[in-house]
Design a protein around this motif. Structure first.
Motif, PDB file in Angstrom:
ATOM      1  N   VAL A 124      31.629 -23.892  12.830  1.00  0.00           N
ATOM      2  CA  VAL A 124      32.393 -22.744  13.336  1.00  0.00           C
ATOM      3  C   VAL A 124      31.769 -21.436  12.856  1.00  0.00           C
ATOM      4  N   PHE A 125      31.484 -21.343  11.553  1.00  0.00           N
ATOM      5  CA  PHE A 125      30.920 -20.108  11.002  1.00  0.00           C
ATOM      6  C   PHE A 125      29.562 -19.772  11.627  1.00  0.00           C
ATOM      7  N   PHE A 126      28.756 -20.800  11.905  1.00  0.00           N
ATOM      8  CA  PHE A 126      27.408 -20.558  12.407  1.00  0.00           C
ATOM      9  C   PHE A 126      27.344 -20.444  13.932  1.00  0.00           C
ATOM     10  N   SER A 127      28.491 -20.542  14.572  1.00  0.00           N
ATOM     11  CA  SER A 127      28.517 -20.372  16.026  1.00  0.00           C
ATOM     12  C   SER A 127      29.203 -19.074  16.444  1.00  0.00           C
ATOM     13  N   GLN A 128      29.708 -18.301  15.480  1.00  0.00           N
ATOM     14  CA  GLN A 128      30.437 -17.077  15.793  1.00  0.00           C
ATOM     15  C   GLN A 128      29.518 -15.864  15.817  1.00  0.00           C
ATOM     16  N   THR A 129      29.902 -14.886  16.621  1.00  0.00           N
ATOM     17  CA  THR A 129      29.186 -13.613  16.631  1.00  0.00           C
ATOM     18  C   THR A 129      29.522 -12.850  15.362  1.00  0.00           C
ATOM     19  N   LEU A 130      28.659 -11.907  15.021  1.00  0.00           N
ATOM     20  CA  LEU A 130      28.847 -11.149  13.781  1.00  0.00           C
ATOM     21  C   LEU A 130      29.935 -10.088  13.929  1.00  0.00           C
ATOM     22  N   ASN A 131      30.609  -9.855  12.793  1.00  0.00           N
ATOM     23  CA  ASN A 131      31.526  -8.723  12.628  1.00  0.00           C
ATOM     24  C   ASN A 131      32.699  -8.698  13.597  1.00  0.00           C
ATOM     25  N   SER A 132      33.251  -9.869  13.899  1.00  0.00           N
ATOM     26  CA  SER A 132      34.486  -9.924  14.689  1.00  0.00           C
ATOM     27  C   SER A 132      35.432 -10.931  14.044  1.00  0.00           C
ATOM     28  N   TRP A 133      36.707 -10.551  13.949  1.00  0.00           N
ATOM     29  CA  TRP A 133      37.697 -11.452  13.351  1.00  0.00           C
ATOM     30  C   TRP A 133      37.979 -12.609  14.306  1.00  0.00           C
ATOM     31  N   SER A 134      37.964 -13.819  13.756  1.00  0.00           N
ATOM     32  CA  SER A 134      38.199 -15.016  14.561  1.00  0.00           C
ATOM     33  C   SER A 134      39.145 -15.947  13.819  1.00  0.00           C
ATOM     34  N   THR A 135      39.754 -16.855  14.570  1.00  0.00           N
ATOM     35  CA  THR A 135      40.611 -17.877  13.953  1.00  0.00           C
ATOM     36  C   THR A 135      40.124 -19.258  14.378  1.00  0.00           C
ATOM     37  N   TYR A 136      40.376 -20.221  13.504  1.00  0.00           N
ATOM     38  CA  TYR A 136      39.999 -21.605  13.788  1.00  0.00           C
ATOM     39  C   TYR A 136      41.066 -22.525  13.207  1.00  0.00           C
ATOM     40  N   TYR A 137      41.625 -23.387  14.068  1.00  0.00           N
ATOM     41  CA  TYR A 137      42.648 -24.332  13.608  1.00  0.00           C
ATOM     42  C   TYR A 137      41.984 -25.558  12.994  1.00  0.00           C
ATOM     43  N   ASP A 138      42.300 -25.819  11.735  1.00  0.00           N
ATOM     44  CA  ASP A 138      41.732 -26.947  10.992  1.00  0.00           C
ATOM     45  C   ASP A 138      42.862 -27.931  10.713  1.00  0.00           C
ATOM     46  N   ASP A 139      42.955 -28.977  11.532  1.00  0.00           N
ATOM     47  CA  ASP A 139      44.103 -29.874  11.424  1.00  0.00           C
ATOM     48  C   ASP A 139      44.038 -30.820  10.239  1.00  0.00           C
ATOM     49  N   ALA A 140      42.856 -30.977   9.623  1.00  0.00           N
ATOM     50  CA  ALA A 140      42.713 -31.941   8.523  1.00  0.00           C
ATOM     51  C   ALA A 140      42.688 -31.281   7.149  1.00  0.00           C
ATOM     52  N   PHE A 141      42.659 -29.961   7.107  1.00  0.00           N
ATOM     53  CA  PHE A 141      42.528 -29.288   5.815  1.00  0.00           C
ATOM     54  C   PHE A 141      43.845 -29.348   5.039  1.00  0.00           C
ATOM     55  N   SER A 142      43.751 -29.731   3.768  1.00  0.00           N
ATOM     56  CA  SER A 142      44.938 -29.844   2.915  1.00  0.00           C
ATOM     57  C   SER A 142      45.187 -28.533   2.186  1.00  0.00           C
ATOM     58  N   LYS A 143      46.428 -28.081   2.240  1.00  0.00           N
ATOM     59  CA  LYS A 143      46.787 -26.812   1.611  1.00  0.00           C
ATOM     60  C   LYS A 143      48.048 -26.977   0.775  1.00  0.00           C
ATOM     61  N   ALA A 144      48.315 -26.011  -0.063  1.00  0.00           N
ATOM     62  CA  ALA A 144      49.539 -26.009  -0.868  1.00  0.00           C
ATOM     63  C   ALA A 144      50.685 -25.465  -0.031  1.00  0.00           C
ATOM     64  N   GLY A 145      51.817 -26.167  -0.043  1.00  0.00           N
ATOM     65  CA  GLY A 145      53.014 -25.661   0.619  1.00  0.00           C
ATOM     66  C   GLY A 145      53.366 -26.390   1.895  1.00  0.00           C
ATOM     67  N   GLY A 146      54.657 -26.405   2.184  1.00  0.00           N
ATOM     68  CA  GLY A 146      55.190 -27.000   3.395  1.00  0.00           C
ATOM     69  C   GLY A 146      56.639 -26.591   3.562  1.00  0.00           C
ATOM     70  N   TYR A 147      57.279 -27.063   4.636  1.00  0.00           N
ATOM     71  CA  TYR A 147      58.667 -26.688   4.927  1.00  0.00           C
ATOM     72  C   TYR A 147      59.481 -27.935   5.254  1.00  0.00           C
ATOM     73  N   TRP A 148      60.647 -28.051   4.609  1.00  0.00           N
ATOM     74  CA  TRP A 148      61.543 -29.187   4.823  1.00  0.00           C
ATOM     75  C   TRP A 148      62.604 -28.875   5.874  1.00  0.00           C
ATOM     76  N   LEU A 149      62.902 -29.887   6.667  1.00  0.00           N
ATOM     77  CA  LEU A 149      64.137 -29.923   7.444  1.00  0.00           C
ATOM     78  C   LEU A 149      64.931 -31.084   6.884  1.00  0.00           C
ATOM     79  N   VAL A 150      66.167 -30.816   6.461  1.00  0.00           N
ATOM     80  CA  VAL A 150      66.965 -31.813   5.740  1.00  0.00           C
ATOM     81  C   VAL A 150      68.301 -32.006   6.445  1.00  0.00           C
ATOM     82  N   LYS A 151      68.763 -33.262   6.439  1.00  0.00           N
ATOM     83  CA  LYS A 151      70.066 -33.573   7.028  1.00  0.00           C
ATOM     84  C   LYS A 151      70.812 -34.533   6.098  1.00  0.00           C
ATOM     85  N   ILE A 152      72.047 -34.162   5.745  1.00  0.00           N
ATOM     86  CA  ILE A 152      72.912 -35.069   4.986  1.00  0.00           C
ATOM     87  C   ILE A 152      73.537 -36.039   5.988  1.00  0.00           C
ATOM     88  N   THR A 153      73.270 -37.326   5.823  1.00  0.00           N
ATOM     89  CA  THR A 153      73.788 -38.316   6.775  1.00  0.00           C
ATOM     90  C   THR A 153      75.086 -38.963   6.303  1.00  0.00           C
TER      91      THR A 153
END
Length: 432
Positions: free
Chosen positions: A248-277
């Motif tokens: 990705v880095f070596f295919s981008q043009t210079l000096n422009s902000w870009s985004t790339y979705y990385d589905d396998a990258f592990s990061k700190a943090g997440g969000y819970w949805l919880v239900k009392i059954t």
């Protein structure tokens, strides 16, 4: 004649007296022998009890095969030596937490040794013995400890020596002398909306380094304030523990902000949805279903679908990063005040209704995969590969090669027989 008779009488009396004492001595000897025999029998009984009740079960466990790699069987005694090595002397009370590490080290070492041999690389027993001696001289001097000489330790050290030889003589020669370098600024965020928000703030003139230090969910970019530096292709994947970011880095043009979705990258943090059954008012316990999502955006989107009536379990199976094939989304009965989870306040609140799904609950202690790189390539040039980058490229080449060998289950099959009882036994014997 009378004197002779008297002499004979005295002799007869003396003989009788000697005979009496001899009989007494014989009786004492017999009694002594019997006592010794009784003690011996008792000792044998006790020893046999220990032998059959303690020694034999332990010995049987020690000889049990726990892992097979490439057709080679490794028994419990071998694994305990591996676990002792991984745990280290000062942490033996926590040996149970290092079992997975010991299993991985055993399997990786065995595969390295086998795969290196197929490439024509080997080390002698003498090399391993000398390496162990050198390590123990260092360990003994600085830490006052030495590694034992056993099969597990020798296999680990052999794998270490082979790893270095492969890097020096197999992967090293293929490393380029010159390469294109690209300088990159980047941060990792959990959602596209967050990436859009940060990009808008950059357009308004805010400092990228300050924003990266505050918001990036990847440690290197957070600590370096987004400055990844200038490196050749292949190094960014290695530094960021990612796969594909270099492309990705070596295919981008210079000096422009870009985004790339990385589905396998592990990061700190997440969000819970919880239900009392269910709620048990008698003992204060609640039964909880939960799903862990990668981002607040994802959690809100799933919550909207749940509010429209879709199945909690069905959506949890599709999206949750804490899904369990056996228990599914059900976390079981919980004491709200003994949970210490991010959703503790929600399940402890008596006003939280049974059957209703919570709003997204942030949990910084969890790790989840997936997110967006926000980055800019600021420079590109061709130059000599530095010694540091050369080492990184060699390490990456070795790691990629090893991953391929581990994934090749047909050539390097691994069979793990370890169950909970065996894991507990191994932890109880580590270091002994």
């Amino acid at each position: 004649m009378s004197k002779n008779k008297e002499s004979q009488a005295k002799n007869t009396s003396a003989k009788r007296q000697r005979s009496y004492w001899q009989q007494q001595e014989l009786r004492q000897r017999i009694i002594g022998f019997i006592g010794v025999a009784v003690v011996a029998v008792v000792a044998i009984v006790i020893a046999s009890g220990w032998f059959f009740k303690q020694y034999l079960p332990i010995d049987r466990h020690m000889r049990t095969t726990v892992v097979e790699v490439c057709g080679q069987k490794y028994n419990m005694a071998y694994f305990i030596n591996m676990l002792t090595y991984v745990t280290e002397d000062t942490y033996m009370q926590y040996a149970e937490y290092y079992i997975d590490d010991a299993e991985q080290l055993l399997e990786r070492s065995a595969i390295i040794n086998a795969a290196a041999a197929k490439l024509g690389f080997s080390v002698s027993d003498g090399d391993v013995k000398q390496y162990l001696k050198e390590i123990n001289e260092i360990y003994g001097y600085y830490y006052g400890i030495t590694l034992p000489d056993n099969a597990a330790i020798r296999d680990v050290l052999r794998a270490q020596l082979l790893t270095q030889r492969l890097k020096d003589d197999y992967f090293g020669p293929d490393t380029p002398i010159t390469a294109e370098y690209r300088e990159v600024m980047a941060m990792f965020l959990d959602s596209e909306s967050k990436a859009d928000e940060i990009r808008a703030r950059l357009v308004l003139g805010e400092d990228f380094g300050a924003l990266a230090a505050e918001y990036s969910l990847e440690n290197k970019t957070k600590e370096a304030k987004g400055a990844l530096g200038s490196h050749p292709k292949g190094v960014f994947d290695y530094l960021l523990s990612s796969k594909g970011i270099d492309e990705v880095f070596f295919s981008q043009t210079l000096n422009s902000w870009s985004t790339y979705y990385d589905d396998a990258f592990s990061k700190a943090g997440g969000y819970w949805l919880v239900k009392i059954t269910e709620r048990n008012d008698a003992d204060g316990l609640v039964r909880v279903s939960a799903m862990l999502l990668s981002s607040e955006d994802e959690a809100k989107a799933v919550k909207a679908r749940l509010d429209k009536g879709e199945s909690f379990t069905t959506l949890a199976e599709l999206y949750s990063q804490c899904w369990d094939d056996e228990n599914k989304d059900d976390l079981g009965w919980m004491d709200p005040y003994d949970t210490y989870a991010a959703y503790m306040d929600y399940i402890a609140d008596e006003n939280s209704p049974v059957g209703k799904v919570s709003n997204p609950i942030k949990d910084a202690s969890q790790s989840t995969t997936g997110g967006y790189w926000l980055f800019k390539v600021t420079d590109s040039k061709t130059e000599d590969v530095s010694a540091e980058d050369r080492g990184n490229l060699i390490n990456k080449a070795f790691n990629d090669w090893l991953d391929e060998q581990i994934a090749d289950a047909q050539t390097y099959p691994v069979v793990n027989h370890m169950d909970d009882a065996m894991r507990k036994f191994a932890a109880s014997r580590a270091g002994k």
